[in-house]
Design a protein around this motif. Structure first.
Motif, PDB file in Angstrom:
ATOM      1  N   ALA A  76       0.818  -1.222   0.000  1.00 55.73           N
ATOM      2  CA  ALA A  76       0.000   0.000   0.000  1.00 55.73           C
ATOM      3  C   ALA A  76       0.848   1.268   0.000  1.00 55.73           C
ATOM      4  CB  ALA A  76      -0.934  -0.003   1.211  1.00 55.73           C
ATOM      5  N   GLY A  77       2.177   1.117   0.045  1.00 56.06           N
ATOM      6  CA  GLY A  77       3.040   2.285  -0.030  1.00 56.06           C
ATOM      7  C   GLY A  77       3.837   2.593   1.217  1.00 56.06           C
ATOM      8  N   ALA A  78       3.712   1.767   2.254  1.00 51.31           N
ATOM      9  CA  ALA A  78       4.554   1.969   3.431  1.00 51.31           C
ATOM     10  C   ALA A  78       6.007   1.704   3.041  1.00 51.31           C
ATOM     11  CB  ALA A  78       4.135   1.028   4.559  1.00 51.31           C
ATOM     12  N   THR A  79       6.910   2.340   3.740  1.00 50.73           N
ATOM     13  CA  THR A  79       8.342   2.173   3.506  1.00 50.73           C
ATOM     14  C   THR A  79       8.922   1.303   4.615  1.00 50.73           C
ATOM     15  OG1 THR A  79       8.416   4.402   2.564  1.00 50.73           O
ATOM     16  CG2 THR A  79      10.501   3.423   3.195  1.00 50.73           C
ATOM     17  N   LEU A  80       9.770   0.362   4.254  1.00 46.32           N
ATOM     18  CA  LEU A  80      10.397  -0.510   5.239  1.00 46.32           C
ATOM     19  C   LEU A  80      11.407   0.279   6.071  1.00 46.32           C
ATOM     20  CD1 LEU A  80      10.800  -3.420   6.290  1.00 46.32           C
ATOM     21  CD2 LEU A  80      12.631  -3.636   4.588  1.00 46.32           C
ATOM     22  N   ALA A  81      11.256   0.211   7.386  1.00 45.26           N
ATOM     23  CA  ALA A  81      12.222   0.826   8.300  1.00 45.26           C
ATOM     24  C   ALA A  81      13.085  -0.255   8.942  1.00 45.26           C
ATOM     25  CB  ALA A  81      11.509   1.657   9.363  1.00 45.26           C
ATOM     26  N   ALA A  82      12.490  -1.403   9.276  1.00 41.41           N
ATOM     27  CA  ALA A  82      13.219  -2.562   9.816  1.00 41.41           C
ATOM     28  C   ALA A  82      12.345  -3.786   9.579  1.00 41.41           C
ATOM     29  CB  ALA A  82      13.514  -2.394  11.298  1.00 41.41           C
ATOM     30  N   PRO A  83      12.931  -4.863   9.045  1.00 40.78           N
ATOM     31  CA  PRO A  83      12.130  -6.047   8.716  1.00 40.78           C
ATOM     32  C   PRO A  83      11.589  -6.740   9.966  1.00 40.78           C
ATOM     33  CG  PRO A  83      14.462  -6.508   8.420  1.00 40.78           C
ATOM     34  CD  PRO A  83      14.343  -5.044   8.730  1.00 40.78           C
ATOM     35  N   LEU A  84      10.629  -7.623   9.743  1.00 43.92           N
ATOM     36  CA  LEU A  84      10.081  -8.415  10.835  1.00 43.92           C
ATOM     37  C   LEU A  84      11.181  -9.235  11.493  1.00 43.92           C
ATOM     38  CD1 LEU A  84       6.802  -9.720   9.174  1.00 43.92           C
ATOM     39  CD2 LEU A  84       6.967  -8.113  11.086  1.00 43.92           C
ATOM     40  N   ALA A  85      11.151  -9.291  12.801  1.00 40.95           N
ATOM     41  CA  ALA A  85      12.135 -10.064  13.559  1.00 40.95           C
ATOM     42  C   ALA A  85      11.454 -10.644  14.789  1.00 40.95           C
ATOM     43  CB  ALA A  85      13.307  -9.181  13.978  1.00 40.95           C
ATOM     44  N   GLN A  86      11.826 -11.853  15.142  1.00 39.15           N
ATOM     45  CA  GLN A  86      11.312 -12.489  16.347  1.00 39.15           C
ATOM     46  C   GLN A  86      12.047 -11.913  17.550  1.00 39.15           C
ATOM     47  OE1 GLN A  86       8.772 -14.875  16.239  1.00 39.15           O
ATOM     48  NE2 GLN A  86       8.699 -14.538  18.452  1.00 39.15           N
ATOM     49  N   LYS A  87      11.317 -11.455  18.535  1.00 36.75           N
ATOM     50  CA  LYS A  87      11.909 -10.871  19.735  1.00 36.75           C
ATOM     51  C   LYS A  87      11.967 -11.911  20.852  1.00 36.75           C
ATOM     52  CE  LYS A  87      12.365  -6.858  17.841  1.00 36.75           C
ATOM     53  NZ  LYS A  87      13.673  -6.350  17.485  1.00 36.75           N
ATOM     54  N   VAL A  88      12.891 -11.759  21.772  1.00 40.56           N
ATOM     55  CA  VAL A  88      13.076 -12.735  22.844  1.00 40.56           C
ATOM     56  C   VAL A  88      11.861 -12.828  23.760  1.00 40.56           C
ATOM     57  CG1 VAL A  88      15.588 -12.618  22.814  1.00 40.56           C
ATOM     58  CG2 VAL A  88      14.307 -11.085  24.316  1.00 40.56           C
ATOM     59  N   TRP A  89      11.058 -11.792  23.827  1.00 42.81           N
ATOM     60  CA  TRP A  89       9.876 -11.811  24.697  1.00 42.81           C
ATOM     61  C   TRP A  89       8.675 -12.446  24.007  1.00 42.81           C
ATOM     62  CZ3 TRP A  89      12.245  -7.259  23.106  1.00 42.81           C
ATOM     63  CH2 TRP A  89      11.576  -6.522  22.142  1.00 42.81           C
TER      64      TRP A  89
ATOM     65  N   GLY B 195       5.939   9.708   6.543  1.00 40.33           N
ATOM     66  CA  GLY B 195       7.195   9.495   7.253  1.00 40.33           C
ATOM     67  C   GLY B 195       7.072   9.122   8.711  1.00 40.33           C
ATOM     68  N   PHE B 196       5.861   8.995   9.245  1.00 41.43           N
ATOM     69  CA  PHE B 196       5.697   8.608  10.645  1.00 41.43           C
ATOM     70  C   PHE B 196       6.051   7.138  10.817  1.00 41.43           C
ATOM     71  CE2 PHE B 196       2.887  12.320  10.367  1.00 41.43           C
ATOM     72  CZ  PHE B 196       3.321  13.038  11.465  1.00 41.43           C
ATOM     73  N   LEU B 197       6.680   6.807  11.941  1.00 38.02           N
ATOM     74  CA  LEU B 197       7.132   5.453  12.227  1.00 38.02           C
ATOM     75  C   LEU B 197       5.999   4.602  12.795  1.00 38.02           C
ATOM     76  CD1 LEU B 197       9.657   3.608  12.286  1.00 38.02           C
ATOM     77  CD2 LEU B 197      10.044   4.442  14.622  1.00 38.02           C
ATOM     78  N   ILE B 198       5.889   3.388  12.273  1.00 37.79           N
ATOM     79  CA  ILE B 198       4.842   2.450  12.711  1.00 37.79           C
ATOM     80  C   ILE B 198       5.502   1.134  13.085  1.00 37.79           C
ATOM     81  CG2 ILE B 198       2.804   1.146  12.000  1.00 37.79           C
ATOM     82  CD1 ILE B 198       2.407   3.437   9.880  1.00 37.79           C
ATOM     83  N   GLU B 199       5.171   0.643  14.259  1.00 36.23           N
ATOM     84  CA  GLU B 199       5.568  -0.702  14.659  1.00 36.23           C
ATOM     85  C   GLU B 199       4.378  -1.618  14.382  1.00 36.23           C
ATOM     86  OE1 GLU B 199       5.474  -3.046  18.747  1.00 36.23           O
ATOM     87  OE2 GLU B 199       7.040  -1.503  18.756  1.00 36.23           O
ATOM     88  N   LEU B 200       4.620  -2.707  13.671  1.00 42.04           N
ATOM     89  CA  LEU B 200       3.588  -3.713  13.463  1.00 42.04           C
ATOM     90  C   LEU B 200       4.061  -4.969  14.167  1.00 42.04           C
ATOM     91  CD1 LEU B 200       0.918  -3.648  11.929  1.00 42.04           C
ATOM     92  CD2 LEU B 200       2.053  -4.806  10.050  1.00 42.04           C
ATOM     93  N   GLY B 201       3.230  -5.476  15.090  1.00 39.06           N
ATOM     94  CA  GLY B 201       3.662  -6.609  15.887  1.00 39.06           C
ATOM     95  C   GLY B 201       2.591  -7.675  16.041  1.00 39.06           C
ATOM     96  N   SER B 202       3.051  -8.876  16.344  1.00 36.28           N
ATOM     97  CA  SER B 202       2.134  -9.958  16.679  1.00 36.28           C
ATOM     98  C   SER B 202       1.711  -9.781  18.141  1.00 36.28           C
ATOM     99  CB  SER B 202       2.831 -11.302  16.470  1.00 36.28           C
ATOM    100  OG  SER B 202       3.945 -11.420  17.337  1.00 36.28           O
ATOM    101  N   PRO B 203       0.655 -10.469  18.563  1.00 43.56           N
ATOM    102  CA  PRO B 203       0.267 -10.380  19.970  1.00 43.56           C
ATOM    103  C   PRO B 203       1.387 -10.898  20.874  1.00 43.56           C
ATOM    104  CG  PRO B 203      -1.479 -11.382  18.660  1.00 43.56           C
ATOM    105  CD  PRO B 203      -0.269 -11.283  17.771  1.00 43.56           C
ATOM    106  N   MET B 204       1.430 -10.404  22.076  1.00 48.02           N
ATOM    107  CA  MET B 204       2.424 -10.832  23.060  1.00 48.02           C
ATOM    108  C   MET B 204       2.102 -12.257  23.482  1.00 48.02           C
ATOM    109  SD  MET B 204       5.082  -9.723  24.768  1.00 48.02           S
ATOM    110  CE  MET B 204       5.030  -7.998  25.176  1.00 48.02           C
ATOM    111  N   GLU B 205       3.104 -13.143  23.439  1.00 49.06           N
ATOM    112  CA  GLU B 205       2.912 -14.507  23.899  1.00 49.06           C
ATOM    113  C   GLU B 205       3.239 -14.574  25.379  1.00 49.06           C
ATOM    114  OE1 GLU B 205       4.991 -17.348  21.519  1.00 49.06           O
ATOM    115  OE2 GLU B 205       4.271 -16.465  19.651  1.00 49.06           O
ATOM    116  N   HIS B 206       2.445 -15.341  26.091  1.00 44.27           N
ATOM    117  CA  HIS B 206       2.648 -15.463  27.556  1.00 44.27           C
ATOM    118  C   HIS B 206       3.088 -16.837  27.912  1.00 44.27           C
ATOM    119  CE1 HIS B 206       0.908 -11.526  28.158  1.00 44.27           C
ATOM    120  NE2 HIS B 206      -0.056 -11.873  27.343  1.00 44.27           N
TER     121      HIS B 206
END
Length: 130
Positions: free
Chosen positions: A94-107, A119-130
């Protein structure tokens, strides 16, 4: 006290609304007849946009506009989705610009960073796993 709105200052409110509708699937809540302010349906906390002219009329000392050609501000909008890979690609298509690719986080979350059409920064994330 209740957190109610995040308002982004943009050159064109309808273009900003259209981007978020196309990139993230939000629905338009409203736009003023003058086109200088608009909101998306985003749950309890609204994501809204105001054009530069109206923003300048509210702020005597002005503001620093977000620009895609410059580094992003030290703030981000964060959206959570169950379909992280598909929705991340949808936003890029849709025209968003990549700032940092998807990465699995330790949490336990998978997170990636995009920049919107202004130019506003957007974080797109999966739900937090518990």
């Amino acid at each position: 006290m209740k957190y109610s709105y995040t308002i982004l200052y943009v050159p064109n409110v309808q273009e900003a609304l259209d981007f978020y509708i196309k990139a993230f699937g939000f629905e338009q809540q409203m736009i003023t007849p003058e086109g200088d302010y608009g909101e998306l349906k985003t749950g309890d906390t609204k994501l809204a946009f105001i054009n530069y002219e109206l923003a300048n009329s509210n702020l005597k000392d002005g503001f620093i506009p977000s620009k895609k050609e410059q580094k992003s501000f030290g703030i981000e909008l964060a959206f959570i989705t169950e379909n992280i890979e598909a929705d991340f690609q949808k936003a890029l298509d849709a025209g968003a610009t990549l700032a940092a690719p998807l990465a699995q986080k330790v949490w336990g979350q998978k997170i990636g960073y995009l920049r919107d059409n202004n130019g506003f920064l957007i974080e797109l994330g999966s739900p937090m796993e518990h």
